[in-house]
Design a protein around this motif. Structure first.
Motif, PDB file in Angstrom:
ATOM      1  N   LEU A   1      -9.117   4.606  -0.025  1.00  0.00           N
ATOM      2  CA  LEU A   1      -8.817   4.101  -1.282  1.00  0.00           C
ATOM      3  C   LEU A   1      -9.928   3.975  -2.325  1.00  0.00           C
TER       4      LEU A   1
ATOM      5  N   ASP B   1      -9.393  -1.416  -5.057  1.00  0.00           N
ATOM      6  CA  ASP B   1      -8.580  -1.659  -4.196  1.00  0.00           C
ATOM      7  C   ASP B   1      -9.080  -1.932  -2.709  1.00  0.00           C
ATOM      8  N   ALA B   2      -9.957  -1.624  -2.183  1.00  0.00           N
ATOM      9  CA  ALA B   2     -10.667  -1.766  -0.803  1.00  0.00           C
ATOM     10  C   ALA B   2     -11.036  -3.354  -1.030  1.00  0.00           C
TER      11      ALA B   2
ATOM     12  N   ALA C   1      -2.956   4.693  -1.690  1.00  0.00           N
ATOM     13  CA  ALA C   1      -3.926   5.079  -0.595  1.00  0.00           C
ATOM     14  C   ALA C   1      -3.678   6.443  -0.528  1.00  0.00           C
TER      15      ALA C   1
ATOM     16  N   ILE D   1      -1.017  -0.996  -4.378  1.00  0.00           N
ATOM     17  CA  ILE D   1      -2.272   0.094  -4.611  1.00  0.00           C
ATOM     18  C   ILE D   1      -2.183   1.268  -4.009  1.00  0.00           C
TER      19      ILE D   1
ATOM     20  N   VAL E   1       0.994  -1.079   0.100  1.00  0.00           N
ATOM     21  CA  VAL E   1      -0.193   0.111  -0.141  1.00  0.00           C
ATOM     22  C   VAL E   1       0.803   1.301   0.077  1.00  0.00           C
TER      23      VAL E   1
ATOM     24  N   THR F   1       1.176   5.089   0.161  1.00  0.00           N
ATOM     25  CA  THR F   1       0.178   6.201   0.646  1.00  0.00           C
ATOM     26  C   THR F   1       0.825   7.441  -0.108  1.00  0.00           C
TER      27      THR F   1
END
Length: 159
Positions: A136, A140-141, A36, A34, A16, A18
């Motif tokens: 997200l 992706d969630a 965030a 992914i 993840v 960020t």
């Protein structure tokens, strides 16, 4: 910056990355990644529970403390909402004392929710916290949820 050693990337199911306005570290393929995004929420007074939008503080001088890995990201988010921020970075996971959150004058003192839990016993009406939310994309969630369900199912069959 990575929260763990780069060598860990060979053993993870998902990374993840960020974002608080700057791109995250490059991750070697084929590690699925992914994105965030952090957002800041409305302020809440530690002492009274009163809630205010950040825009209610716009144009006024505020003190802001943050004891997280990248405190400047919090200060930048506050400034993006129009606040005149006098920033006071603290080390990540700092033990906060009354002296750390006491400043001359009457300006509000904003802090992260993570820091606020350490200040409840000595907070005044000047102390406010702002929650940080992680957003997200829906796909992706779902991807994270599917991964967690797969891990949970795997641990149940190992019992």
């Amino acid at each position: 910056p990575l929260r763990e050693a780069r060598s860990r990337l060979r053993t993870v199911d998902l990374v993840v990355a960020t974002s608080r306005g700057s791109p995250g570290p490059a991750v070697a393929e084929p590690t699925p990644t992914i994105a965030a995004h952090h957002e800041i929420g409305d302020a809440q007074c530690l002492k009274t529970g009163e809630r205010r939008t950040l825009e209610a503080f716009a144009g006024a001088r505020v003190h802001a403390i943050a004891g997280i890995g990248n405190p400047e990201s919090v200060f930048a988010m506050l400034r993006a909402h129009g606040l005149d921020v006098d920033s006071h970075p603290l080390p990540d996971h700092a033990a906060i004392t009354p002296a750390d959150v006491s400043f001359a004058g009457t300006a509000p003192i904003l802090m992260t929710e993570k820091d606020a839990v350490k200040c409840r016993d000595f907070a005044t009406e000047r102390h406010w916290f702002v929650p940080l939310h992680v957003r997200l994309a829906e796909a992706d969630a779902r991807r994270i949820e599917d991964l967690l369900l797969r891990v949970a199912k795997s641990s149940q069959t190992e019992r």
